[in-house]
Design an enzyme around this catalytic site. Structure first.
Site, PDB file in Angstrom:
ATOM      1  N   LYS A 132       0.828  -1.218   0.000  1.00 38.05           N
ATOM      2  CA  LYS A 132       0.000   0.000   0.000  1.00 38.05           C
ATOM      3  C   LYS A 132       0.858   1.263   0.000  1.00 38.05           C
ATOM      4  CE  LYS A 132      -2.444  -0.817   3.633  1.00 38.05           C
ATOM      5  NZ  LYS A 132      -1.706  -2.045   3.969  1.00 38.05           N
ATOM      6  N   THR A 152       3.855   1.554  -1.177  1.00 39.57           N
ATOM      7  CA  THR A 152       4.474   1.650  -2.497  1.00 39.57           C
ATOM      8  C   THR A 152       3.489   2.217  -3.513  1.00 39.57           C
ATOM      9  OG1 THR A 152       5.730  -0.322  -1.904  1.00 39.57           O
ATOM     10  CG2 THR A 152       5.808   0.352  -4.197  1.00 39.57           C
ATOM     11  N   ARG A 194       2.262   7.144   7.421  1.00 43.31           N
ATOM     12  CA  ARG A 194       2.559   6.983   8.845  1.00 43.31           C
ATOM     13  C   ARG A 194       4.056   6.846   9.067  1.00 43.31           C
ATOM     14  NH1 ARG A 194      -0.753   1.810  10.233  1.00 43.31           N
ATOM     15  NH2 ARG A 194      -0.299   1.410   8.031  1.00 43.31           N
ATOM     16  N   LYS A 253       8.847  -7.205   9.428  1.00 41.19           N
ATOM     17  CA  LYS A 253       8.290  -6.553   8.235  1.00 41.19           C
ATOM     18  C   LYS A 253       9.269  -5.609   7.549  1.00 41.19           C
ATOM     19  CE  LYS A 253       3.817  -4.574   6.932  1.00 41.19           C
ATOM     20  NZ  LYS A 253       4.089  -3.245   6.407  1.00 41.19           N
ATOM     21  N   ALA A 258      -2.880  -0.542  12.680  1.00 39.47           N
ATOM     22  CA  ALA A 258      -4.297  -0.666  12.298  1.00 39.47           C
ATOM     23  C   ALA A 258      -4.974  -1.846  12.978  1.00 39.47           C
ATOM     24  CB  ALA A 258      -4.419  -0.799  10.787  1.00 39.47           C
ATOM     25  N   PHE A 299      -3.292  -2.209   6.727  1.00 39.19           N
ATOM     26  CA  PHE A 299      -3.803  -3.559   6.490  1.00 39.19           C
ATOM     27  C   PHE A 299      -4.977  -3.559   5.505  1.00 39.19           C
ATOM     28  CE2 PHE A 299      -1.888  -4.027  10.867  1.00 39.19           C
ATOM     29  CZ  PHE A 299      -0.730  -4.632  10.416  1.00 39.19           C
ATOM     30  N   PHE A 313       4.131  -8.347  -9.888  1.00 45.85           N
ATOM     31  CA  PHE A 313       5.412  -9.005  -9.601  1.00 45.85           C
ATOM     32  C   PHE A 313       5.888  -9.678 -10.890  1.00 45.85           C
ATOM     33  CE2 PHE A 313       3.620  -8.286  -5.537  1.00 45.85           C
ATOM     34  CZ  PHE A 313       4.647  -8.296  -4.604  1.00 45.85           C
ATOM     35  N   TRP A 328       6.855  -0.115  -8.812  1.00 44.94           N
ATOM     36  CA  TRP A 328       8.009  -0.685  -8.106  1.00 44.94           C
ATOM     37  C   TRP A 328       9.204  -0.794  -9.056  1.00 44.94           C
ATOM     38  CZ3 TRP A 328      11.016  -5.204  -8.377  1.00 44.94           C
ATOM     39  CH2 TRP A 328      11.799  -5.472  -7.238  1.00 44.94           C
TER      40      TRP A 328
END
Length: 934
Positions: free
Chosen positions: A385, A387, A409, A420, A639, A670, A758, A787
């Site tokens: 999200k 990205t 955030r 993560k 979240a 999330f 991807f 990306w």
């Protein structure tokens, strides 16, 4: 004309050569072949009327506007200064007189000038000094130099760009009077300037040349003075005439203007003071200074210089990409997007805090479009999200020339060093420098930790002191006698009023009132306020505090939460201003007393201290993307255990800065069932803002997992089902995507699906997802390659978002706040999660009853639930239905403004895995470069 400025800069100030007649040239007389009194008055009144009109126009825009003219004075008053005061009073201008001793050093005067330069209410600054040095004169901020004596303003006049500077009112007044008296053009007239200081001389020559006059200069000592005076048609006398110079050297009928206090009366010439004209022009310059300041406060069109990307294949690591781009200095970016110099506080080269005063400045500016990035139920790896958020703004601004702002955030160091990793985005869609983004930033989370733990310490300390002291002893320490005088602090007076005691004299309280005042009677078993730290540490989930002998039997079980779970973090994210933040701090309930009534931070007398610790953290931090577009980083609540959104303040400031046609893109943590639901039902209630579009992020990987694929585990290789084409798994997993679209549609906001691509995804899989998404009600669904390619890879998404934002929305909340607590929980469980019903444990039901009795039942709900499933069971993928949602506990964040039920067993302190990220993080001691962040 440049030689005039150079001469002004180089010539030394010699009292023997001339008297200062710049900002303090303070007396004028005009004489001529006709009476000038009536003419003089008309000129002055005309100037004052124009200034009055200008000030009146400014006050229509801002009724509270009242400019200040500051005067630094060492000399006695003169005609010009007295006239300035009189006209200022007529115009409603405040004159602030700063008296300095005549023997003051340059440094002392410059220090006074600096204070006035920094005061935004001061729009004009005058030096009423005998012979100020060039250093003193040039210390005045040019935009406040209403006497036009600084090198900057003289230079602008010499170069012909005085329209954005100020011209000496002394020189302007002389020229205006000469023109009025002559009643004809100055073209070809010979004007002799005698005994003037260099700044006045330079200003006059400039102005006269533009009028076509021939200007000559002379000192009183010139051997050719008699001939020059006899030949001149107009004479400007800049300093007192020596006695040895006969008045009859000036031929009768010559227009004479005196720029000092002397007057001449001979050969039919009469004297007239001209100080009021210059004073009027000084006030006219003040009006222009005020207007320019007002114009500078208005919204500015962006002049953004974007940074070029040169994507590589294969895509390097995030930190390599970040290091490969040289960011703009953050003050340059701030200027490009319309921030004023005094609205930012630099934190090094690449970060700056933005002051909240901007919201007042741009309060009339329409908001831009508001875009929320949410997602499907994610894998433990996350679906990108952040990205998408960065890729989208890079596409909008760097490639489509549309103003846009990302609001993210601040990442917790728990995940950064845990599983993560960071949260700066990834690939060619990042916030840079990513190591500064992920580590400490501007210290906001540390401020939250300090404030939170100060309050925790205050709770235990109060319990201890109340248990070991009498009422009298407590009172004498809480309200101590200082030099024989006892005084309540303001926060103590507020507490007295809350408990019904309307007294302000400490000596007037009765014994019973003293007891009520000093005793909070906190029930230790009801304490809900926990200590926090920004590290994943499972061994702090349950601890015992107060075991030392000095704590005298006050031991109790407690716990640590991760810092971002603190209610102070939630308040930071939801507050609208400093007043609101301080009020929310005061309302935070930390425990109940032994009568069952809530005990707040305000009762503990700590609200002001918390606000002091958080006064800088409330300001959003400005950073930039890889392509040089602006980003706000502010607040970082999780979240799953909080509401999971960046701050209201960052969004509000960004919405003003982008302009009516711009976009602000923010994200909710999330899946849409977690972050988006709370964003709408909590954040939007408190901010009053409504998103125009929801961007729903999905990946083929996550959809295959929801379709029945093998477990996805952080740190473990993906199973072949995720790296090979499998249309059936994708189709089956799209049920989760469809459910999240339906959740968003319940709020009446159009949905654009962003499919993060991807390298293992096939075109058939991508086409299938986009078709299903559009068939399920999405406004559009597009593949995204930001990306790999930065903003260029999100152009299709940018276009879809732009079109969706033009659609009409019918935003609505999911539930009415008037519903009982349990009914609001049930609404979320059934309409969002797909549960059949809810089940409250006895503990949870008891808490619901207590909060209802205490009057907190009309707050919104913030569910604390796993983010890995729509249900309470993390292993239930896809779209579980028919389950009963267990509510194990219910807590209240009264300051933040929500009730948060705990679903199942939710931990508010994460733990470290077997192989945390910190194994790969290192520092090069030679270059000081951070390695291993991702």
């Amino acid at each position: 004309m440049r030689w005039l400025l150079l001469r002004h800069l180089s010539r030394s100030l010699s009292p023997g050569d001339w008297r200062w007649a710049g900002p303090a040239a303070r007396h004028f007389s005009v004489t001529g072949c006709r009476s000038t009194k009536e003419l003089h008055g008309a000129v002055t009144r005309n100037i004052i009327q124009r200034s009055k009109d200008a000030f009146r126009s400014l006050q229509k825009e801002n009724t509270a506007f009242k400019p200040i003219l500051a005067v630094i004075q060492a000399d006695t008053d003169d005609v010009m200064l007295q006239s300035t005061r009189n006209f200022a009073e007529e115009l409603g201008v405040d004159v602030r007189l700063v008296r300095v001793p005549k023997e003051s050093s340059d440094e002392e005067i410059i220090d006074e000038i600096r204070k006035l330069n920094e005061d935004p209410k001061v729009r004009g600054l005058v030096l009423h000094l005998a012979e100020p040095s060039i250093q003193v004169v040039n210390a005045v901020q040019p935009d406040k130099d209403v006497d036009g004596v600084t090198d900057v303003n003289l230079g602008k006049m010499v170069r012909g760009s005085a329209q954005d500077g100020f011209i000496s009112p002394t020189a302007s007044g002389i020229v205006e009077l000469i023109e009025q008296m002559a009643k004809k053009s100055l073209e070809g007239k010979t004007v002799l300037i005698v005994g003037a200081d260099v700044s006045l001389e330079a200003s006059l020559q400039c102005l006269l040349q533009k009028k076509g006059a021939v200007s000559l200069v002379s000192s009183w000592q010139s051997q050719q003075l008699q001939n020059k005076l006899g030949a001149a048609e107009i004479v400007v006398i800049g300093s007192a005439k020596p006695q040895k110079i006969p008045s009859d050297w000036i031929k009768p009928g010559t227009t004479v203007v005196f720029a000092d206090g002397s007057e001449l009366s001979s050969a039919g010439l009469t004297g007239q003071a001209v100080g009021p004209v210059a004073a009027a022009l000084r006030l006219k310059n003040l009006a222009e200074s005020s207007k320019r300041w007002f114009d500078a406060q208005k919204y500015k069109v962006w002049n953004l210089h974007c940074l070029k990307l040169h994507p590589l294949s294969p895509v390097p690591s995030d930190i390599e990409i970040s290091r490969g781009q040289h960011p703009k200095s953050i003050d340059v970016l701030a200027k490009e997007i319309g921030l004023l110099t005094d609205e930012i506080e630099m934190y090094g080269y690449t970060k700056a805090k933005v002051r909240l005063s901007l919201l007042e400045r741009l309060k009339e500016q329409p908001n831009g479009k508001y875009v929320l990035v949410a997602g499907i139920t994610p894998t433990p790896l996350g679906e990108g999200k952040s990205t998408v958020t960065i890729g989208l703004v890079q596409a909008l601004t760097a490639h489509k020339n549309i103003n846009s702002f990302a609001c993210l955030r601040q990442p917790s160091q728990g995940p950064t060093f845990g599983v993560k990793g960071g949260a700066a985005g990834g690939g060619y869609a990042q916030v840079i420098p990513m190591e500064e983004f992920n580590l400490h930033l501007t210290g906001d989370i540390h401020a939250i930790t300090a404030a939170n733990n100060l309050l925790a310490a205050a709770i235990d300390a109060r319990i201890l002191h109340e248990s070991t002291q009498s009422d009298k002893a407590l009172y004498s320490r809480l309200v101590p006698s200082v030099n024989g005088v006892r005084k309540f602090s303001p926060i103590q007076i507020a507490r007295l009023k809350r408990i019904g005691i309307e007294k302000t004299d400490p000596g007037s309280l009765t014994t019973e009132e003293i007891s009520r005042f000093v005793r909070l009677d906190i029930d230790p078993a009801t304490i809900t306020w926990q200590r926090v730290m920004d590290t994943n540490d499972r061994f702090l989930r349950k601890i015992t505090v107060g075991q030392a002998s000095t704590e005298k039997g006050c031991a109790r079980q407690a716990q640590f939460d991760i810092a971002v779970a603190s209610e102070i973090m939630a308040i930071l994210a939801l507050t609208n201003n400093l007043h609101d933040m301080k009020a929310r701090f005061g309302r935070m309930v930390v425990a109940s007393d032994k009568r069952g009534q809530p005990v707040t931070a305000e009762d503990l007398g700590i609200t002001g201290a918390l606000a002091v610790l958080m006064k800088d953290a409330i300001k959003p931090t400005l950073m930039q993307t890889l392509e040089g577009t602006p980003v706000f980083v502010h607040a970082g609540p999780f979240a799953n255990i909080a509401h999971g959104s960046s701050s209201v303040l960052a969004d509000k400031i960004a919405l003003k800065l982008v302009g009516e046609d711009g976009f602000v893109v923010t994200e909710a943590g999330f899946g849409a069932d977690i972050g988006m639901e709370k964003f709408f039902n909590i954040k939007c209630r408190y901010s009053g803002l409504v998103p125009n579009v929801v961007v729903l992020v999905a990946t083929i990987r996550a959809l295959k997992m929801h379709g029945g694929g093998p477990n996805v585990t952080a740190g473990a290789p993906l199973a072949k089902e995720y790296t090979e084409e499998n249309l059936q798994l994708v189709q089956d997993g799209c049920c989760n995507l469809q459910k999240q679209i339906q959740i968003a549609q319940q709020f009446g906001v159009p949905v654009v699906v962003s499919l993060n691509i991807f390298k293992t995804d096939t075109q058939a899989e991508v086409d299938l997802v986009c078709k299903i998404a559009k068939d399920s009600g999405a406004f559009d669904a597009v593949p995204c390659n930001h990306w790999s390619f930065g903003g260029k890879g999100a152009l299709e998404l940018a276009e879809a978002v732009k079109r969706a934002a033009d659609q009409d929305t019918a935003f609505r909340f999911l539930y009415d706040l008037e519903l009982p607590i349990a009914e609001k929980i049930r609404t979320i469980a059934q309409k969002v999660y797909g549960a059949a019903d809810i089940e409250l444990s006895p503990k949870a039901q008891s808490k619901v009853d207590i909060y209802t009795q205490q009057g907190f039942n009309k707050l919104p709900i913030c569910m604390a639930k796993t983010h890995l499933s729509l249900s309470h069971q993390a292993d239930k993928k896809g779209v579980p239905t028919g389950f009963i949602l267990p509510i194990s506990d219910v807590r209240a964040s009264i300051g933040a403004g929500f009730i948060y039920p705990l679903v199942g067993t939710m931990s508010t302190m994460p733990g470290l895995p077997t192989r945390p990220c910190f194994y790969d993080i290192d520092l090069d001691p030679d270059t000081e470069e951070v390695k291993g962040l991702f």
